[in-house]
Design an enzyme around this catalytic site. Structure first.
Site, mmCIF file in Angstrom:
data_model
loop_
_atom_site.group_PDB
_atom_site.id
_atom_site.type_symbol
_atom_site.label_atom_id
_atom_site.label_comp_id
_atom_site.label_asym_id
_atom_site.label_seq_id
_atom_site.Cartn_x
_atom_site.Cartn_y
_atom_site.Cartn_z
ATOM 1 N N GLU A 130 0.771 -1.622 0.627
ATOM 2 C CA GLU A 130 -0.094 0.451 0.073
ATOM 3 C C GLU A 130 1.077 1.116 -0.079
ATOM 4 O O GLU A 130 1.655 1.641 0.738
ATOM 5 C CB GLU A 130 -0.495 0.309 0.987
ATOM 6 C CG GLU A 130 -2.393 0.889 1.106
ATOM 7 C CD GLU A 130 -2.364 2.208 1.734
ATOM 8 O OE1 GLU A 130 -1.647 3.039 1.047
ATOM 9 O OE2 GLU A 130 -2.390 2.527 2.753
ATOM 10 N N CYS A 181 -2.014 9.184 2.464
ATOM 11 C CA CYS A 181 -1.547 8.728 1.023
ATOM 12 C C CYS A 181 -2.863 9.270 0.782
ATOM 13 O O CYS A 181 -2.543 8.362 -1.224
ATOM 14 C CB CYS A 181 -1.269 7.151 1.194
ATOM 15 S SG CYS A 181 -2.000 5.890 2.105
HETATM 16 C C1 UN1 Z 1 -2.901 6.038 4.799
HETATM 17 O O1 UN1 Z 1 -2.903 7.408 4.150
HETATM 18 O O2 UN1 Z 1 -1.848 5.735 4.501
HETATM 19 O O3 UN1 Z 1 -8.893 6.853 3.609
HETATM 20 C C2 UN1 Z 1 -4.113 5.349 4.373
HETATM 21 C C3 UN1 Z 1 -7.508 7.483 4.350
HETATM 22 C C4 UN1 Z 1 -7.746 6.959 5.554
HETATM 23 C C5 UN1 Z 1 -6.686 5.896 5.824
HETATM 24 C C6 UN1 Z 1 -5.068 6.191 5.087
HETATM 25 N N1 UN1 Z 1 -8.926 5.704 5.669
HETATM 26 O O4 UN1 Z 1 -7.391 8.769 4.107
#
Ligand code: UN1
Length: 515
Positions: free
Chosen positions: A266, A300
């Site tokens: 991920e 992310c």
């Molecule tokens: C991440 O930034 O690695 O959808 C996860 C989202 C959060 C998870 C982000 N529920 O922004």
């Protein structure tokens, strides 16, 4: 402020904790990014510690996998309830160590509780299919077995939730695990693991020789060189689930592939929102601001690029610049703050470089900018001012193709939707995407095979803030993994296809006559 003085210091008690003042080269110091103060220090674990953790995790997995999945689910339910009990303290700890604002820190803990609840239900739904055999008096079906001991590598930006996504699912699936958290957020990791261990200590499930239930949830706080490399090369870990940069993922993916292991990656995103002429601009404003400046641009899923139709680009830009001017930057514990600090000074430098490059590549810096960074030069916190960059029509600056983990938003303009979708898809990453439109045709076009190439595609919702119930992850350089909800659990299990002959003959498949 030292964690030992916190009202919830007992959550973080650990034999590896040392006084930051006495921390040597063999320690990592956890620093509050809002104040620069040392929160605590942790003595790094060695390869020998890792070895013993894996051995213990492998031993107890033999017993854990014998427990019926709903019983494992019942234990995960108790862990979820323990997170619930400590929701506020854990949220505050996430904020102190990572710097996201308190509502987001608490929100992260809510994700942990949610995935625990999801996993409890799942523990009664680890379904396999039954197939119809082509042979008479044969039955064919598939079943799912635990993988064994798995490795979990997490990043600083979601220091508790991403572990929980993996750990809660992996546990109900009958696996044990070794968690290597980011060295920037070791205290969050200790707190979460302590909670899991407290619950496990209360379970009277195994005889001593069957292993220690705490070893189901292993934690290793060690360096990438000494522990990380060992972990990804370790054939005893059939799955490595890793979250972090594309660079990190490329290395982990290659090393794991070399030993033909499975990896669940991920990685980075370069997420865009497309704004069409019919978009509700009030929604746009809220969706974009949350996506682009929330978590100080360190998700992310953060929104990094906007593609605005030429008929609305000036209006959207003006409204965003105005809104950015009112975004309170500051202490993430303060309830009026919306943007806390970046994680460290390297991130601040990264943002500065990106802005400088954007200007060199012909873009206009509309707000924030390097001055907005300099303004905090005397602050002990890693504060920056969220920045908007306008890309001249028809240009495609190289810097906007990179994921800068900071609140920098590039605004592009487009004439027709096909071009906007193509431009959105033209980057290396493929995590999250969104369109704001009131046109059903545009929405469906965006969601069609010819539309967004990302793992997540939203309509009238920003790119970040996904619920745990859906599979989370993305395509291309984002790594292809899917974590969290839907059927992501399958990655933590191995599928076995079983064919049973209950007849008196031995017919062969494909009608083959043999002898
Ligand atoms: C991440 O930034 O690695 O959808 C996860 C989202 C959060 C998870 C982000 N529920 O922004």
């Amino acid at each position: 402020m030292n964690v030992k003085t916190l009202p919830f210091a007992s959550l973080i008690e650990h034999p590896l904790l040392v006084d930051p003042a006495a921390a040597g080269d063999d320690c990592v110091v956890s620093t509050n990014p809002a104040t620069g103060e040392a929160l605590g220090a942790v003595r790094l674990q060695s390869r020998a510690d890792y070895e013993s953790l894996v051995e213990r995790a492998q031993l107890v997995q033999k017993s854990w996998r014998q427990l019926p999945a709903p019983k494992r689910g019942e234990i995960v339910r108790r862990i979820g309830n323990a997170f619930r009990e400590h929701e506020q303290e854990l949220g505050a700890l996430v904020t102190m160590e990572m710097g996201k604002i308190l509502p987001e820190g608490i929100g992260e803990v809510v994700e942990c509780i949610d995935i625990a609840d999801f996993s409890v239900g799942l523990s009664r739904q680890l379904y396999g299919l039954t197939m119809v055999s082509e042979r008479p008096q044969h039955r064919m079906y598939e079943q799912w077995h635990p993988l064994g001991t798995i490795g979990i590598i997490t990043a600083f930006n979601f220091p508790v939730a991403v572990w929980a996504w993996n750990a809660m699912l992996a546990a109900v699936c009958g696996n044990t695990m070794i968690w290597k958290p980011s060295l920037v957020t070791p205290l969050c990791a200790i707190a979460m693991n302590n909670i899991a261990h407290r619950v496990m200590r209360e379970q009277d499930i195994f005889q001593p020789e069957e292993g220690d239930p705490c070893d189901i949830f292993g934690l290793i706080i060690g360096s990438d060189d000494e522990v990380g490399e060992t972990m990804i090369a370790d054939r005893r870990l059939p799955l490595i689930s890793a979250t972090g940069s594309c660079r990190m993922g490329r290395h982990v993916g290659t090393q794991v592939a070399k030993r033909l292991g499975k990896s669940l990656l991920e990685l980075g995103g370069n997420n865009a929102i497309i704004i069409t002429p019919s978009a509700d601009l009030d929604l746009v404003l809220r969706g974009v601001v949350f996506g682009a400046v929330g978590t100080a641009g360190q998700r992310c899923t953060s929104t990094r690029r906007l593609f605005c139709h030429s008929s609305v680009v000036d209006d959207v830009t003006a409204r965003l610049v105005k809104a950015y001017g009112q975004v309170p930057v500051g202490d993430p514990m303060d309830s009026s703050t919306l943007v806390g600090p970046l994680i460290n000074s390297q991130s601040v430098d990264g943002m500065r470089n990106a802005i400088t490059k954007a200007a060199e590549q012909g873009c206009e810096i509309l707000c924030g900018g390097t001055e907005g960074i300099d303004q905090y030069a005397d602050s002990a916190g890693n504060y920056v001012t969220p920045t908007i960059v306008r890309v001249p029509a028809g240009q495609d600056p190289e810097i906007a193709r990179e994921e800068t983990f900071a609140p920098v938003l590039y605004i592009f303009e487009y004439e027709n939707l096909e071009d906007a979708v193509e431009a959105q898809n033209s980057v290396d990453q493929g995590l999250s995407s969104a369109i704001f439109t009131d046109s059903m045709r545009e929405a469906e076009r965006f969601l069609s095979h010819d539309g967004s190439d990302c793992g997540i595609a939203n309509v009238n919702i920003g790119t970040s803030g996904a619920e745990i119930g859906g599979a989370f992850g993305g395509e291309k350089d984002t790594g292809g993994g899917r974590e969290s909800g839907s059927d992501s659990w399958r990655q933590y299990m191995r599928r076995q296809t079983c064919t049973l002959n209950w007849g008196d003959d031995l017919p062969l498949a494909q009608g083959i006559e043999f002898g």
